[in-house]
Design an enzyme around this catalytic site. Structure first.
Site, PDB file in Angstrom:
ATOM      1  N   ASP A 111       8.229  -3.487 -24.306  1.00 59.41           N
ATOM      2  CA  ASP A 111       8.854  -2.446 -23.818  1.00 59.41           C
ATOM      3  C   ASP A 111       7.442  -1.559 -23.646  1.00 59.41           C
ATOM      4  O   ASP A 111       6.953  -1.137 -24.783  1.00 59.41           O
ATOM      5  CB  ASP A 111       9.624  -1.884 -24.467  1.00 59.41           C
ATOM      6  CG  ASP A 111      10.069  -0.478 -23.963  1.00 59.41           C
ATOM      7  OD1 ASP A 111       9.566   0.219 -23.009  1.00 59.41           O
ATOM      8  OD2 ASP A 111      11.112   0.057 -24.594  1.00 59.41           O
TER       9      ASP A 111
ATOM     10  N   ASP B  82       7.051  -8.806 -19.857  1.00 54.97           N
ATOM     11  CA  ASP B  82       8.314  -7.784 -19.412  1.00 54.97           C
ATOM     12  C   ASP B  82       9.170  -7.528 -20.494  1.00 54.97           C
ATOM     13  O   ASP B  82       9.311  -8.335 -21.467  1.00 54.97           O
ATOM     14  CB  ASP B  82       9.093  -8.780 -18.202  1.00 54.97           C
ATOM     15  CG  ASP B  82       9.452  -7.999 -16.946  1.00 54.97           C
ATOM     16  OD1 ASP B  82       9.212  -8.264 -16.003  1.00 54.97           O
ATOM     17  OD2 ASP B  82      10.238  -7.324 -17.306  1.00 54.97           O
TER      18      ASP B  82
ATOM     19  N   LYS C  54       3.565   7.773 -10.092  1.00 55.03           N
ATOM     20  CA  LYS C  54       2.711   7.066  -9.454  1.00 55.03           C
ATOM     21  C   LYS C  54       1.267   7.879  -8.884  1.00 55.03           C
ATOM     22  O   LYS C  54       0.132   7.251  -9.151  1.00 55.03           O
ATOM     23  CB  LYS C  54       3.094   6.241  -8.215  1.00 55.03           C
ATOM     24  CG  LYS C  54       4.123   5.290  -8.370  1.00 55.03           C
ATOM     25  CD  LYS C  54       3.604   4.098  -9.352  1.00 55.03           C
ATOM     26  CE  LYS C  54       4.644   2.904  -9.332  1.00 55.03           C
ATOM     27  NZ  LYS C  54       3.944   1.715 -10.155  1.00 55.03           N
TER      28      LYS C  54
ATOM     29  N   TYR D 198       9.543   9.283  -8.930  1.00 57.00           N
ATOM     30  CA  TYR D 198       8.892   7.950  -8.675  1.00 57.00           C
ATOM     31  C   TYR D 198       7.252   8.424  -8.282  1.00 57.00           C
ATOM     32  O   TYR D 198       6.359   7.781  -8.773  1.00 57.00           O
ATOM     33  CB  TYR D 198       9.455   7.133  -7.747  1.00 57.00           C
ATOM     34  CG  TYR D 198       8.627   5.891  -7.661  1.00 57.00           C
ATOM     35  CD1 TYR D 198       8.801   4.739  -8.524  1.00 57.00           C
ATOM     36  CD2 TYR D 198       7.993   5.716  -6.111  1.00 57.00           C
ATOM     37  CE1 TYR D 198       8.052   3.452  -8.199  1.00 57.00           C
ATOM     38  CE2 TYR D 198       7.355   4.393  -5.897  1.00 57.00           C
ATOM     39  CZ  TYR D 198       7.301   3.312  -7.084  1.00 57.00           C
ATOM     40  OH  TYR D 198       6.762   2.123  -6.613  1.00 57.00           O
TER      41      TYR D 198
ATOM     42  N   ASN E 271       1.469  -3.395 -13.905  1.00 59.77           N
ATOM     43  CA  ASN E 271       2.714  -3.463 -12.724  1.00 59.77           C
ATOM     44  C   ASN E 271       3.961  -3.232 -13.058  1.00 59.77           C
ATOM     45  O   ASN E 271       4.772  -2.825 -12.418  1.00 59.77           O
ATOM     46  CB  ASN E 271       2.683  -5.129 -12.541  1.00 59.77           C
ATOM     47  CG  ASN E 271       3.737  -5.301 -11.548  1.00 59.77           C
ATOM     48  OD1 ASN E 271       3.534  -5.005 -10.317  1.00 59.77           O
ATOM     49  ND2 ASN E 271       4.712  -5.811 -11.997  1.00 59.77           N
TER      50      ASN E 271
HETATM   51  N1  LIG Z   1       8.055  -3.644  -3.794  1.00 55.20           N
HETATM   52  C1  LIG Z   1       7.344  -2.523  -3.119  1.00 55.20           C
HETATM   53  O1  LIG Z   1       7.972  -2.233  -1.877  1.00 55.20           O
HETATM   54  C2  LIG Z   1       6.586  -1.788  -3.766  1.00 55.20           C
HETATM   55  C3  LIG Z   1       6.055  -0.540  -3.155  1.00 55.20           C
HETATM   56  C4  LIG Z   1       4.889   0.099  -3.696  1.00 55.20           C
HETATM   57  C5  LIG Z   1       4.936  -0.069  -4.984  1.00 55.20           C
HETATM   58  N2  LIG Z   1       5.615  -1.048  -5.936  1.00 55.20           N
HETATM   59  C6  LIG Z   1       5.233  -1.231  -7.206  1.00 55.20           C
HETATM   60  O2  LIG Z   1       4.790  -2.388  -7.647  1.00 55.20           O
HETATM   61  C7  LIG Z   1       5.278  -2.986  -8.831  1.00 55.20           C
HETATM   62  C8  LIG Z   1       6.236  -4.151  -8.586  1.00 55.20           C
HETATM   63  O3  LIG Z   1       7.350  -3.762  -8.122  1.00 55.20           O
HETATM   64  P1  LIG Z   1       8.614  -5.045  -7.694  1.00 55.20           P
HETATM   65  O4  LIG Z   1       8.895  -4.615  -6.381  1.00 55.20           O
HETATM   66  O5  LIG Z   1       8.046  -6.273  -7.993  1.00 55.20           O
HETATM   67  O6  LIG Z   1       9.582  -4.393  -8.670  1.00 55.20           O
HETATM   68  P2  LIG Z   1      10.244  -4.959  -9.994  1.00 55.20           P
HETATM   69  O7  LIG Z   1      10.867  -6.391  -9.546  1.00 55.20           O
HETATM   70  O8  LIG Z   1      11.341  -4.052 -10.497  1.00 55.20           O
HETATM   71  O9  LIG Z   1       9.115  -4.964 -11.024  1.00 55.20           O
HETATM   72  C9  LIG Z   1       8.978  -4.110 -12.138  1.00 55.20           C
HETATM   73  C10 LIG Z   1       9.098  -5.060 -13.361  1.00 55.20           C
HETATM   74  O10 LIG Z   1       8.743  -4.242 -14.338  1.00 55.20           O
HETATM   75  C11 LIG Z   1       9.684  -4.351 -15.683  1.00 55.20           C
HETATM   76  N3  LIG Z   1       9.806  -3.303 -16.490  1.00 55.20           N
HETATM   77  C12 LIG Z   1      10.772  -2.117 -16.288  1.00 55.20           C
HETATM   78  N4  LIG Z   1      10.537  -1.590 -17.464  1.00 55.20           N
HETATM   79  C13 LIG Z   1       9.901  -2.214 -18.216  1.00 55.20           C
HETATM   80  C14 LIG Z   1       9.364  -1.645 -19.688  1.00 55.20           C
HETATM   81  N5  LIG Z   1       9.786  -0.743 -20.092  1.00 55.20           N
HETATM   82  N6  LIG Z   1       8.345  -2.592 -20.122  1.00 55.20           N
HETATM   83  C15 LIG Z   1       8.110  -3.615 -19.467  1.00 55.20           C
HETATM   84  N7  LIG Z   1       8.416  -3.994 -18.320  1.00 55.20           N
HETATM   85  C16 LIG Z   1       9.181  -3.260 -17.529  1.00 55.20           C
HETATM   86  C17 LIG Z   1      11.070  -4.728 -14.842  1.00 55.20           C
HETATM   87  O11 LIG Z   1      11.950  -5.270 -15.670  1.00 55.20           O
HETATM   88  P3  LIG Z   1      13.593  -5.312 -15.177  1.00 55.20           P
HETATM   89  O12 LIG Z   1      13.791  -5.719 -13.982  1.00 55.20           O
HETATM   90  O13 LIG Z   1      14.354  -5.653 -16.466  1.00 55.20           O
HETATM   91  O14 LIG Z   1      13.905  -3.578 -15.324  1.00 55.20           O
HETATM   92  C18 LIG Z   1      10.559  -5.657 -13.593  1.00 55.20           C
HETATM   93  O15 LIG Z   1      10.407  -6.954 -13.875  1.00 55.20           O
HETATM   94  C19 LIG Z   1       6.056  -1.730  -9.294  1.00 55.20           C
HETATM   95  O16 LIG Z   1       5.005  -1.069 -10.074  1.00 55.20           O
HETATM   96  C20 LIG Z   1       6.361  -1.099  -8.268  1.00 55.20           C
HETATM   97  O17 LIG Z   1       6.396   0.661  -8.394  1.00 55.20           O
HETATM   98  C21 LIG Z   1       6.295  -1.789  -5.213  1.00 55.20           C
END
Ligand SMILES: NC(=O)c1ccc[n+]([C@@H]2O[C@H](COP(=O)([O-])OP(=O)(O)OC[C@H]3O[C@@H](n4cnc5c(N)ncnc54)[C@H](OP(=O)(O)O)[C@@H]3O)[C@@H](O)[C@H]2O)c1
Length: 248
Positions: free
Chosen positions: A61, A35, A159, A155, A88
């Site tokens: 990153d 992460d 995706k 976004y 992810n």
């Molecule tokens: N939750 C939903 O409803 C939903 C629905 C559809 C799809 N998704 C997808 O599911 C995945 C996880 O979602 P989530 O809800 O768990 O959101 P999340 O907590 O924001 O997870 C994304 C993670 O990626 C990290 N990240 C961001 N930029 C990065 C970089 N440059 N290098 C490495 N890591 C990085 C973030 O770190 P920081 O927090 O420090 O930025 C965070 O820990 C994502 O791909 C999201 O698009 C989620």
């Protein structure tokens, strides 16, 4: 005794990524928790170690080819193999919801950089080390691509790119016995999504065939299946996990 698999999960410092890490670790896999949020990755690893799993935290990153290469080098140095990659990491809940006419070009580039380019860079760096045959790449897309969610065009575009890349990569690496699939989650309750909407717990539930909110474990189940031997003939596909809110 066969050596346990090594699973790399990006963006696993919290949310869905941490749930994936817990799910793979619970079935005996060794987990690399990567992460940009280094302390978050360490916290996930602490949870896993406390349950007797083997896990490694890496700060990465995913938009930087050098950082991604260093991540892969360190996990190979530590565990000596790589079997499954879960792409992810994403920019998601911190996005500004904006009409497409007003999206800030800098924000567009930021989303594309992490969600699309990051998925490519990690897959490209990981593939030469993936178990062959048997390796797995699982890309986390989004059901917003199918629904065309308004005010999220940057976004959704990122995706949609992930879904397209999944198909290309599947064709390019199929001969090596590696599968590449995507999961498109619908709205799922994580720390990030709970902060996004006031009515997050009930959002969209009435539109689903299954009348409850999506939970991280619903998405984890699909990933564990795609990573399993049972899914060896399934590739290039996108599985929508949204409780039946929309059908392809
Ligand atoms: N939750 C939903 O409803 C939903 C629905 C559809 C799809 N998704 C997808 O599911 C995945 C996880 O979602 P989530 O809800 O768990 O959101 P999340 O907590 O924001 O997870 C994304 C993670 O990626 C990290 N990240 C961001 N930029 C990065 C970089 N440059 N290098 C490495 N890591 C990085 C973030 O770190 P920081 O927090 O420090 O930025 C965070 O820990 C994502 O791909 C999201 O698009 C989620």
């Amino acid at each position: 005794m066969t050596e346990s698999r090594v699973v790399l999960i990006t963006g696993a410092g919290g949310g869905l990524g941490r749930a994936f890490a817990e799910g793979f670790a619970a079935q005996g896999d060794r987990v690399v928790v990567a992460d940009i949020d280094g302390p978050g990755a360490e916290r996930t690893v602490e949870v896993l170690l406390g349950r007797g799993a083997q896990a490694l935290a890496v700060t990465v990153d995913v938009t930087s080819a050098d950082s991604v290469r260093a991540m892969v080098d360190s996990l190979i140095a530590h565990f000596g193999r790589l079997d499954v990659v879960v792409n992810n990491a994403a920019i998601y809940a911190t996005l500004t919801r904006t009409p497409f006419t007003d999206i800030d070009p800098t924000e567009w580039d930021r989303v594309m950089g992490v969600n699309a380019k990051g998925t490519w860079l990690v897959s490209a760096a990981a593939f030469p080390h993936l178990t062959s045959p048997g390796g797995r790449i699982i890309n986390i897309a989004s059901a917003t691509v199918m629904s065309g969610s308004p005010l999220w065009m940057h976004y959704v575009a990122s995706k949609a790119a992930v879904i397209g890349m999944t198909r290309v990569m599947a064709r390019e690496v199929g001969a090596a016995g590696v599968t590449v699939n995507a999961i498109a989650p619908g709205f799922t309750l994580t720390e990030a999504s709970l902060g996004l909407l006031e009515d997050a717990e009930t959002y969209g539930v009435d539109r689903g065939a299954i009348k409850r909110a999506g939970q991280p474990d619903d998405i984890v189940g699909a990933a564990l299946f795609l990573a399993s031997d049972q899914a060896g003939y399934l590739t290039g596909q996108t599985i929508v996990v949204d409780g039946g809110k929309q059908f392809l």
